[in-house]
Design a protein around this motif. Structure first.
Motif, PDB file in Angstrom:
ATOM      1  N   ALA A  44      48.328 -18.359 -10.718  1.00 28.26           N
ATOM      2  CA  ALA A  44      48.261 -17.403 -11.820  1.00 28.26           C
ATOM      3  C   ALA A  44      49.322 -17.687 -12.870  1.00 28.26           C
ATOM      4  N   GLY A  45      50.358 -18.457 -12.513  1.00 31.70           N
ATOM      5  CA  GLY A  45      51.362 -18.883 -13.475  1.00 31.70           C
ATOM      6  C   GLY A  45      52.416 -17.849 -13.795  1.00 31.70           C
ATOM      7  N   LEU A  46      52.497 -16.802 -12.985  1.00 30.99           N
ATOM      8  CA  LEU A  46      53.467 -15.741 -13.242  1.00 30.99           C
ATOM      9  C   LEU A  46      54.896 -16.255 -13.020  1.00 30.99           C
ATOM     10  N   TYR A  47      55.779 -15.961 -13.946  1.00 28.60           N
ATOM     11  CA  TYR A  47      57.196 -16.201 -13.672  1.00 28.60           C
ATOM     12  C   TYR A  47      57.904 -14.847 -13.633  1.00 28.60           C
ATOM     13  N   ASN A  48      58.583 -14.644 -12.533  1.00 29.79           N
ATOM     14  CA  ASN A  48      59.111 -13.333 -12.193  1.00 29.79           C
ATOM     15  C   ASN A  48      60.454 -13.513 -11.492  1.00 29.79           C
ATOM     16  N   PRO A  49      61.550 -13.021 -12.070  1.00 27.04           N
ATOM     17  CA  PRO A  49      62.872 -13.245 -11.489  1.00 27.04           C
ATOM     18  C   PRO A  49      63.218 -12.328 -10.318  1.00 27.04           C
ATOM     19  N   VAL A  50      62.275 -11.483  -9.909  1.00 29.19           N
ATOM     20  CA  VAL A  50      62.565 -10.491  -8.863  1.00 29.19           C
ATOM     21  C   VAL A  50      61.531 -10.584  -7.744  1.00 29.19           C
ATOM     22  N   ILE A  51      62.005 -10.564  -6.497  1.00 31.28           N
ATOM     23  CA  ILE A  51      61.101 -10.461  -5.354  1.00 31.28           C
ATOM     24  C   ILE A  51      60.741  -8.990  -5.210  1.00 31.28           C
ATOM     25  N   LEU A  52      59.529  -8.638  -5.589  1.00 28.82           N
ATOM     26  CA  LEU A  52      59.172  -7.230  -5.728  1.00 28.82           C
ATOM     27  C   LEU A  52      58.869  -6.545  -4.409  1.00 28.82           C
ATOM     28  N   LYS A  53      58.691  -7.313  -3.373  1.00 25.38           N
ATOM     29  CA  LYS A  53      58.480  -6.692  -2.065  1.00 25.38           C
ATOM     30  C   LYS A  53      59.764  -6.057  -1.559  1.00 25.38           C
ATOM     31  N   ARG A  54      60.910  -6.744  -1.874  1.00 23.82           N
ATOM     32  CA  ARG A  54      62.197  -6.273  -1.349  1.00 23.82           C
ATOM     33  C   ARG A  54      63.170  -5.852  -2.442  1.00 23.82           C
ATOM     34  N   PHE A  55      62.753  -5.958  -3.715  1.00 28.34           N
ATOM     35  CA  PHE A  55      63.637  -5.645  -4.840  1.00 28.34           C
ATOM     36  C   PHE A  55      64.925  -6.466  -4.759  1.00 28.34           C
ATOM     37  N   SER A  56      64.756  -7.779  -4.622  1.00 26.06           N
ATOM     38  CA  SER A  56      65.905  -8.670  -4.560  1.00 26.06           C
ATOM     39  C   SER A  56      65.702  -9.816  -5.548  1.00 26.06           C
ATOM     40  N   GLU A  57      66.795 -10.502  -5.880  1.00 26.74           N
ATOM     41  CA  GLU A  57      66.748 -11.552  -6.897  1.00 26.74           C
ATOM     42  C   GLU A  57      66.129 -12.823  -6.339  1.00 26.74           C
ATOM     43  N   VAL A  58      65.303 -13.461  -7.151  1.00 26.11           N
ATOM     44  CA  VAL A  58      64.795 -14.791  -6.832  1.00 26.11           C
ATOM     45  C   VAL A  58      65.965 -15.768  -6.858  1.00 26.11           C
ATOM     46  N   TRP A  59      65.952 -16.731  -5.962  1.00 26.85           N
ATOM     47  CA  TRP A  59      67.010 -17.738  -5.870  1.00 26.85           C
ATOM     48  C   TRP A  59      67.263 -18.403  -7.222  1.00 26.85           C
ATOM     49  N   LYS A  60      68.498 -18.295  -7.707  1.00 30.67           N
ATOM     50  CA  LYS A  60      68.927 -18.910  -8.973  1.00 30.67           C
ATOM     51  C   LYS A  60      68.026 -18.543 -10.150  1.00 30.67           C
ATOM     52  N   ALA A  61      67.596 -17.298 -10.184  1.00 27.00           N
ATOM     53  CA  ALA A  61      66.623 -16.873 -11.192  1.00 27.00           C
ATOM     54  C   ALA A  61      67.108 -17.108 -12.618  1.00 27.00           C
ATOM     55  N   GLN A  62      68.336 -16.686 -12.909  1.00 28.67           N
ATOM     56  CA  GLN A  62      68.850 -16.818 -14.270  1.00 28.67           C
ATOM     57  C   GLN A  62      68.926 -18.283 -14.686  1.00 28.67           C
ATOM     58  N   THR A  63      69.442 -19.132 -13.796  1.00 31.72           N
ATOM     59  CA  THR A  63      69.561 -20.563 -14.090  1.00 31.72           C
ATOM     60  C   THR A  63      68.197 -21.191 -14.311  1.00 31.72           C
ATOM     61  N   GLN A  64      67.252 -20.839 -13.455  1.00 30.20           N
ATOM     62  CA  GLN A  64      65.901 -21.390 -13.585  1.00 30.20           C
ATOM     63  C   GLN A  64      65.261 -20.999 -14.912  1.00 30.20           C
ATOM     64  N   LEU A  65      65.368 -19.721 -15.278  1.00 30.16           N
ATOM     65  CA  LEU A  65      64.775 -19.263 -16.532  1.00 30.16           C
ATOM     66  C   LEU A  65      65.427 -19.934 -17.737  1.00 30.16           C
ATOM     67  N   ASP A  66      66.744 -20.133 -17.679  1.00 32.86           N
ATOM     68  CA  ASP A  66      67.463 -20.748 -18.797  1.00 32.86           C
ATOM     69  C   ASP A  66      67.024 -22.188 -19.037  1.00 32.86           C
ATOM     70  N   ILE A  67      66.526 -22.847 -18.004  1.00 34.16           N
ATOM     71  CA  ILE A  67      66.036 -24.222 -18.143  1.00 34.16           C
ATOM     72  C   ILE A  67      64.536 -24.245 -18.412  1.00 34.16           C
ATOM     73  N   ALA A  68      63.790 -23.401 -17.707  1.00 37.09           N
ATOM     74  CA  ALA A  68      62.328 -23.441 -17.793  1.00 37.09           C
ATOM     75  C   ALA A  68      61.797 -22.974 -19.147  1.00 37.09           C
ATOM     76  N   MET A  69      62.317 -21.882 -19.668  1.00 37.48           N
ATOM     77  CA  MET A  69      61.747 -21.327 -20.895  1.00 37.48           C
ATOM     78  C   MET A  69      61.874 -22.277 -22.089  1.00 37.48           C
ATOM     79  N   PRO A  70      63.023 -22.910 -22.322  1.00 31.85           N
ATOM     80  CA  PRO A  70      63.078 -23.904 -23.406  1.00 31.85           C
ATOM     81  C   PRO A  70      62.167 -25.100 -23.161  1.00 31.85           C
ATOM     82  N   SER A  71      61.969 -25.453 -21.884  1.00 31.27           N
ATOM     83  CA  SER A  71      61.096 -26.582 -21.565  1.00 31.27           C
ATOM     84  C   SER A  71      59.662 -26.295 -21.982  1.00 31.27           C
ATOM     85  N   TYR A  72      59.154 -25.103 -21.670  1.00 31.29           N
ATOM     86  CA  TYR A  72      57.783 -24.758 -22.056  1.00 31.29           C
ATOM     87  C   TYR A  72      57.660 -24.571 -23.565  1.00 31.29           C
TER      88      TYR A  72
END
Length: 348
Positions: A44-72
């Motif tokens: 589905a291509g969803l990018y989501n920085p939060v594990i919504l089942k447990r309300f916890s942070e995805v591993w290195k979410a901020q770092t991943q988004l900072d690299i991925a978003m400029p790439s796309y």
């Protein structure tokens, strides 16, 4: 013979991410892809920085988004296309207790940028959400199927892709380079997803693979503009169409959709969506998942020119550009891989 810096096997999210890093660093490459792996296309291509089942942070979410978003964004600009659709994800609360857990999580420094502290009142008469909705920020969707399609088209126009199966027996390896058919390269990177199970050089890595099935539905009355997560997720993809998913199956390793999965998704969807809808598409793919939920990146133990980029799991959109950069730095700059993504962590 044609000489390039890299051969890349696989043109899913991992392969595309690595190609982008190669382009940025002015490296030449040839891609081989036979479209046999469906997980990036089905996703589905969803990018989501939060594990919504447990309300916890995805591993290195901020770092991943900072690299991925400029790439796309760079791909969009270069190819003059739209693939990144930024929107909120709403978590449907099933109780007051879940609301309280949400507020507790939003107080954590790592989650504060991603969780709104305002409980949204549901105003959609076709969504059953009496306890309201929690909003995830900095989220969105990459149209992975369209991305792969336009990316391959661009590679085709440049003569940088051969759309055929990769025959491992035809790969010749020397101390200084590798050669395959008419291509000579300094390095080869295998970004094959679950297809790595057929790769004699890397089939030892502990890639489990998890089958996921996703529906596309048409629901003209729903009028949902964002993504909603309950027992399953539903994501607007425009024109009254929505992706619904996903299932998790650990034994069936085929790309064949099943009636059981379809019925499961429909049944769960009907627990919180009350309008009529029609299923217009049903797909399946094998996610490249790993037992510790970390990517599999590194060099072959005996062949210094062979590398693997795999194990992106269910979050390939976010994690792909991050690990691609890590692998490039390892190969070209001798920067050691983080132990938690290095394939050597499973050596013993």
């Amino acid at each position: 013979m044609k000489k390039v810096d890299y051969i890349v096997v696989g043109c899913g999210l991992a392969g595309i991410s690595f190609c982008e890093v190669l382009k940025t660093n002015n490296k030449t490459f040839m891609v081989f892809d036979d479209a046999s792996q469906q997980s990036s296309i089905v996703a589905a291509g969803l990018y989501n920085p939060v594990i919504l089942k447990r309300f916890s942070e995805v591993w290195k979410a901020q770092t991943q988004l900072d690299i991925a978003m400029p790439s796309y964004a760079k791909i969009e600009k270069k190819l003059d296309v739209k693939v990144d659709y930024k929107h909120s994800i709403y978590r449907r609360f099933s109780s007051v207790e879940e609301q309280n857990l949400w507020f507790t999580a939003s107080d954590k420094p790592s989650l504060e940028p991603f969780l709104s502290t305002d409980i949204k009142r549901n105003t959609n008469k076709y969504i059953d959400a009496p306890f309201g909705l929690g909003e995830v920020l900095r989220a969105g969707r990459v149209d992975t199927e369209f991305l792969i399609s336009v990316y391959k088209k661009d590679l085709r126009s440049k003569g940088s892709i051969q759309e055929e199966g990769f025959h491992y027996s035809k790969l010749n390896i020397s101390d200084s380079d590798v050669s395959y058919k008419s291509i000579i390269a300094k390095h080869i990177v295998f970004a094959e997803g679950f297809g790595v199970k057929q790769n004699p050089y890397f089939n030892h890595i502990p890639l489990n693979g998890t089958k996921g099935e996703v529906l596309t539905i048409k629901a003209p009355d729903l009028k949902l503009d964002d993504a909603l997560k309950s027992s399953v997720f539903i994501i607007s993809i425009g024109e009254d169409l929505y992706k619904v998913g996903a299932t998790y199956e650990w034994t069936d390793k085929t790309n064949t959709p099943t009636e059981n999965a379809k019925e499961e998704l429909i049944s769960k969807l009907k627990t919180f969506i009350t309008c009529d809808f029609e299923v217009i598409d049903h797909r399946a793919g094998i996610r490249p998942t790993v037992i510790d939920r970390r990517p599999l990146v590194g060099r072959h133990p005996n062949n210094e020119n062979l590398y693997v980029l795999n194990g992106l799991g269910t979050r390939g959109v976010m994690i792909g550009p991050y690990v691609a950069q890590k692998l490039f730095n390892f190969i070209e700059k001798n920067i050691e891989l983080d132990a938690e993504i290095d394939i050597n962590r499973f050596e013993n």
